[in-house]
Write an enzyme that holds these catalytic residues in place. Structure first.
Site, PDB file in Angstrom:
ATOM      1  N   ARG B 296       1.322  -0.878  -0.262  1.00 30.97           N
ATOM      2  CA  ARG B 296      -0.048   0.221   0.253  1.00 30.97           C
ATOM      3  C   ARG B 296       0.475   1.754  -0.066  1.00 30.97           C
ATOM      4  O   ARG B 296       1.148   1.621   1.476  1.00 30.97           O
ATOM      5  CB  ARG B 296      -0.866  -0.232   1.505  1.00 30.97           C
ATOM      6  N   HIS B 300      -3.988   3.840   4.542  1.00 28.21           N
ATOM      7  CA  HIS B 300      -4.832   3.381   4.219  1.00 28.21           C
ATOM      8  C   HIS B 300      -5.664   4.360   3.719  1.00 28.21           C
ATOM      9  O   HIS B 300      -6.557   3.346   2.393  1.00 28.21           O
ATOM     10  CB  HIS B 300      -4.707   2.962   5.846  1.00 28.21           C
ATOM     11  N   TYR B 309       3.100   5.508  11.818  1.00 27.82           N
ATOM     12  CA  TYR B 309       3.358   3.756  12.607  1.00 27.82           C
ATOM     13  C   TYR B 309       4.157   3.118  11.331  1.00 27.82           C
ATOM     14  O   TYR B 309       4.681   1.928  11.273  1.00 27.82           O
ATOM     15  CB  TYR B 309       2.243   2.802  12.667  1.00 27.82           C
TER      16      TYR B 309
END
Ligand SMILES: Cc1ncc(C[n+]2csc(CCOP(=O)(O)OP(=O)(O)O)c2C)c(N)n1
Ligand SMILES: Cc1ncc(C[n+]2csc(CCOP(=O)(O)OP(=O)(O)O)c2C)c(N)n1
Ligand SMILES: [Mg+2]
Ligand SMILES: [Mg+2]
Lengths: 334, 402, 334, 402
Positions: B296, B300, B309
């Protein structure tokens, strides 16, 4: 008029269990897209034998003994329904419907809305429910109120063999998903079922006993309890009107309003815990629609707001004739 | 790539041999992440450097892919990426409530999408804009969901492309049921109209009970369903090792159907493996699990901030494996495309983006009555009354009553 | 008196989100058995940052980024609670609580009863809920009524930073399982929070604005809407009493009864679909307890009985100031 | 026993090789059922004929089991069987609402139960009367559940034996969470007080999402939990092939922890394998899946009629593998027990049964107030009012008011 008393050529005496079985059979004969699925519904015919003989006659592709998982049963049924089937899922006991809650809430109830009507989900979920059968935990509950709160599904409950025979077929024919609550402790009650009669509409409640003193509204297993109470009440000179709600979502309360406007007193009876329940909803609607007709507040006689208790005390937990009559007395004395 | 058995428990049956075979967390992560070592575990036909590597098993599934077809796949990927970036931009400009980017997953989606036959059915998750493209769903039709004008706006029957499903895992069961229906209707076999179903979900989704139950049902009913897991390494902020000790394609082992890992950034490999898997299913040899190993590249969703993160190093490393770039290099090197072609595609992409933009700006809000419509196929008198009362209430404002 | 206005040495201005974060931190500092678990609650601090910084300060064994499955989150939390931990589970959005419904209904709610009190399940399930944030499907629902129907769990909802700060700590201290509904669209509202004040009890509702014309009862996100409505109503000379219910199960309706006995008018406001809801339950109880005081039936202003609509029409779906005042007018004009 | 790979899909990764490897239904069933061919797939230490076979890996786990210990295991099995039969009889006489027989599963339960240390924790399903016995729960204490006087009657903390769980699969997650707690508290390692958790469930349960999620969590958190699946071949009327294509112990493969199949009618093998698995868990090498291959000799419950769905042949074949008989033969043949011992155990069993019976007949019904008690640890004023009103209502009858 009342189907339960008419006896014709096509009339047979059936238990409620057998009536549902016959109704399923009739629906399966009529439409090859109707399939039955669930745990033990095939060879064994279900723990209550409601699907008895169906796999033998319609084959394993129309009566599916599924793996043991309720989300799987309902979730695959959604896909089958989208494909054009009309699945009738059995949840073995109401206490085991919860693993399927997510699929029911998130898919079953919403697919039609989500797709602006482009998809239909014509499935039926049969749920034997209620107590009074001396069972262990999770086998005697009444979770129907939870489903009546969810927009997008319809919820019905039958109280007698005639309705059972017709309502299951009507539910299967319905293009909306229907949760079909079967009062398991009434499976063995018998009545004449005329398979050629004109059925009463599915989403309609019905006055099953006329009266003028007070009104009782109930569904499923409690209809019989209310009828018994009404019989007993005649001793005190009370004529209780009894309404079998039949459809729990949408509720069809016009007959209740009409009745309450005459009697001024309403007692709603249900086995389920009373808080935030269908009984609460009925009380709410009636206090609004019949504000000036009510001579006493609407009273509820329900299961207590506790987990279903050990079966040795279930008769205390479940509303019975005495508790119903006590509520009627309280209402009349208000 | 070394066998995962070296760093986790050995095959069952050996009993005590398992003692002390427990992997360290670092080993688990290394195993989950290992992708570019090649070897039997990962199917790759086009390297990140754009080199075509022979694969005795899967070459046959793409032997019809000549220059034209490859250019087509390139075009698909460029266009869906461009539409995706436009979606992102539209969200930034307040035109959409949220956008779910597919950036980086173009090959995984176009490879799978182009392997599908018209009669096949698809159940997407919520990130499958590339698969939607292959099913003839226009990028415009996807906007409604993210702008909030409709939950879903394409005809799932016409496109054989189910609405997006947001509740993680739900669609896996729905797809399995659909595939069972295909089988029950006799649509599985060697006829040319044989059907299969493909269902998309992420690495995070593999933890959900519904995905497991989908695997169980599919195995028990031999359902013609391809489970297509895009492992993009992240479930929002959680890396794959929060979901599994083992590479996800190996999950299939426990159910008795094949699981295979494909380089998800290699459109040719995704096409080949998907065609193989779909053929297995159509011919009655399903189900199959595919793990498309990809990344990805963006957040998100537009609500997410991945810098909280994950390290940018990771992103940089994956950029070198870009799914579009490797096809471009391959097309150039092998003389299958001239600059002109690339310019044309670029132009087409710009065109698509500006149309999408214009479409978005002109999308009307739904009327308030939308709230009440299509809740039930068969109607509901209580709801109709609610609607009428509300419409009347609204009318009161118009008359200045309030 | 009102904590929201008192400013002391220990007082800071906090958003509701930050207040919950501070409350969690305080609970974790006080009791090493308190652990936080859910999707993305660790490194990322949750999609709404409610658990921000907790993993960094308390470690990975006290703030768990769990696998992606809600039944797993709640089901393992039950085991941890039985072991002596006090888990605080986060459900990322209310629309994703349904996979955990079975564990909540069958284990969380019943273990204490089942074991005759020998086991306790002191866990908290935090659920950001409600609409108004322009989100896609499943991110704007209000499923709290479903849980208020289940005996064995307690359900609360906070409406302001002060309550948020205290209620989360009280919920964690409670030996019963508590569902903690957080109105996500109010996460950014600010207030002074005095961390040394004496907190108001958890399972008690509260009059947050006094008035004599009519009573409004609400919880969570709708309390602000009702306060706004009450402000606006003064223009018409109406003094609306506003009650923040705070506890949804058990309901604490004594302040509502007391108020209704004075005003004679009650409007219950909630975002959730109205049928078979907490609002229905309140109407039911009030019509019974205040039968002779009501000058009009209890009215409900709720979300409609449809799935949550696309966000472009959510402002029409959600009760707002106008709809509340319209209901007040209808009640007063009854 | 031949490798299951011969009759189902080969290991993943091979891609097209899977074609046509699809097993026939007969092969699936044969694979699922194969048990007595021996070999590495099934751990067996005591044959149905009572012969002790050496096992280089597992013998070490039972090297302390001499004559006395073996007689103890025999006694355990005879006593729990006798209690079970008495439970069945009590139901037939109307003393219990239902009974869930363990008949045939004595070895699987006693083997596992005796492998547990006092500090271990156990989460049963609803059929684990034999495990309960090992945890010091008296057969009497089990009656309440089935008579309907209480949902559960033993102290789960004292016995470290959780209440029975009827909702299939739920307890697997609860147990996993408990085991995580053991780990978080530092109770995993090489100290003598290291702990593990053992959770019991059936073959049918393996299909439930909760069981899968338990596997996922346990793998991700290295939870010290032994998943003990008693595959008794039936989930009410459904045979194992309605749940899986592959032998169930192989499910573990997809998660990266060991799965092992043990002869569930061999108490020694169950003891050995359980000890091994628990040791793995206590020392931080969990989780482990055990499939105890056994047979439900009686109906699912007293409400069930198995003649509707299974042939008596099957039952007859399994009778030859009776778990108690093989120990008896072994004890006799090897001179580890005299007739006197068997007579004593018989006497003890009769004694137990008659005590159980007497206990049952004297069980008082709970008072109506039981309905309202222990719903909440912290009380609930509404419920208290409900109780008071009901008590008052009942009192009205006493006074003859009704
Ligand atoms: C049942 C459920 N729980 C939580 C969420 C919130 N959520 C949305 S996406 C997501 C992560 C999904 O990760 P993955 O499956 O890897 O798919 P990806 O987004 O990476 O494509 C989560 C937790 C959800 N949508 N559904
Ligand atoms: C969630 C759920 N669904 C259905 C049931 C009804 N039910 C009780 S036992 C059983 C079969 C269980 O089979 P298995 O897991 O093999 O255990 P066994 O009874 O053979 O020990 C079923 C379907 C249940 N108890 N829980
Ligand atoms: Mg992902
Ligand atoms: Mg079994």
């Amino acid at each position: 008029m009342d189907q339960r008393t008419a006896v014709t050529a096509a009339s047979t005496k059936l238990t409620m269990g057998k009536a549902i079985n016959s109704g399923l059979r009739a629906a399966m004969e009529r439409d090859p897209k109707v399939i039955v699925m669930g745990e033990d519904v095939g060879k064994m015919g279900g723990v209550y034998r409601i699907t008895d003989g169906l796999q033998k006659d319609f084959g394993e592709h129309r009566v599916l003994d599924t793996p043991l998982a309720e989300s799987g049963i309902v979730g695959t049924a959604v896909g089958l329904a989208v494909r054009g089937f009309r699945p009738v899922c059995e949840i073995q006991f109401e206490g085991f419907i919860f693993p399927a809650f997510d699929q029911i809430n998130s898919q079953v109830a919403k697919l039609h809305y989500r797709t602006q009507g482009m998809l239909k989900v014509p499935l039926v979920i049969r749920v034997p429910f209620g107590g009074g059968v001396g069972a262990v935990e999770h086998h005697s509950e009444s979770p129907e109120s939870l489903f009546a709160h969810l927009p997008g599904i319809k919820v019905v409950s039958c109280s007698n063999p005639v309705d059972a025979y017709w309502m299951i077929q009507q539910a299967i024919e319905c293009d909306d998903p229907v949760l079909f609550f079967e009062p398991k402790r009434r499976y063995h009650e018998k009545a004449e079922v005329d398979t050629e009669a004109t059925p009463y509409p599915l989403f309609r409640s019905r006055v099953v006993r006329e009266g003028s003193t007070a009104t009782l509204a109930a569904y499923g297993p409690m209809v019989k309890t209310c009828l018994d109470a009404a019989n007993a009440a005649t001793e005190d000179g009370h004529e209780l009107e009894v309404i079998d709600l039949r459809t729990l979502s949408p509720l069809d309360l016009d007959p209740v309003f009409e009745s309450v406007r005459r009697t001024g007193h309403l007692v709603v009876v249900s086995e389920a815990p009373g808080e935030v329940s269908i009984a609460s909803e009925i009380a709410d609607r009636v206090q609004r629609e019949c504000f000036y007709s009510l001579e006493a507040p609407v009273l509820k006689v329900t299961g207590f707001d506790t987990p279903y208790p050990p079966s040795k005390v279930e008769e205390e937990y479940l509303p019975d004739l005495d508790r119903v009559l006590d509520a009627v007395d309280r209402s009349l004395a208000w | 790539m070394s066998s995962p058995e070296q760093w986790t428990h050995p095959e069952p049956g050996g009993g005590p041999a398992a003692t002390a075979a427990k992997p360290t967390p670092e080993q688990v992560i290394a195993g989950l992440r290992a992708t570019n070592e090649g070897g039997a575990e990962l199917v790759e036909l086009l390297t990140p450097e754009g080199e075509r590597v022979a694969n005795p098993e899967f070459d046959q599934y793409v032997d019809d892919i000549g220059a034209e077809q490859l250019r087509g796949l390139y075009r698909d990927m460029v266009l869906v990426r461009r539409a995706d970036r436009e979606g992102n931009a539209l969200q930034r400009q307040g035109q959409l409530g949220i956008w779910v980017p597919l950036l980086g997953q173009e090959a995984a989606q176009i490879g799978a999408g182009r392997a599908l036959k018209p009669q096949d059915m698809v159940f997407p998750s919520y990130r499958e804009h590339g698969v939607a493209w292959c099913r003839g769903v226009k990028p415009e039709q996807i906007l409604a969901t993210f702008r909030g004008t409709q939950h879903s706006d394409w005809d799932p029957v016409e496109h054989r492309f189910h609405p997006y499903t947001i509740v993680i895992g739900n669609q896996v069961l729905n797809a399995t049921g659909y595939a069972m229906g295909q089988k029950f209707e006799g649509k599985v076999g060697n006829e040319p109209d044989a059907e299969a179903t493909m269902v998309f979900f992420g690495d995070g989704a593999t933890s959900q009970g519904d995905v497991h139950e989908g695997f169980v049902w599919a195995a028990v009913y031999d359902a013609p369903v391809v489970f297509y897991c895009q492992n993009n390494q992240w479930a929002i902020s959680e890396p794959t090792e929060r979901q599994s000790r083992l590479p996800l394609y190996q999950r299939a082992r426990g159910y008795g159907f094949p699981g295979i890992r494909v380089d998800g950034n290699d459109v040719l490999a995704c096409l080949a493996v998907s065609r193989w898997a779909l053929e297995q299913c159509r011919s009655g040899n399903g189900p199959v699990l595919i793990e498309a190993f990809t990344y990805r590249m963006d957040a998100h969703t537009t609500s997410d901030d991945p810098t909280r993160y994950r390290l940018s190093d990771e992103l940089e490393a994956w950029k070198l494996k870009d799914p579009i770039e490797r096809v471009r290099v391959h097309l150039v090197r092998s003389g299958m495309a001239e600059q002109e072609f690339f310019d044309e595609v670029q132009l087409e992409a710009d065109q698509l983006a500006s149309e999408l933009r214009a479409y978005c700006f002109n999308m009307p809000d739904p009327p308030a009555e939308r709230i009440f419509s299509q809740v039930y196929a068969g109607g509901n008198p209580l709801l109709e009354r609610q609607r009428d009362e509300y419409v009347q209430y609204l009318a009161g404002f118009e008359g200045g009553a309030h």
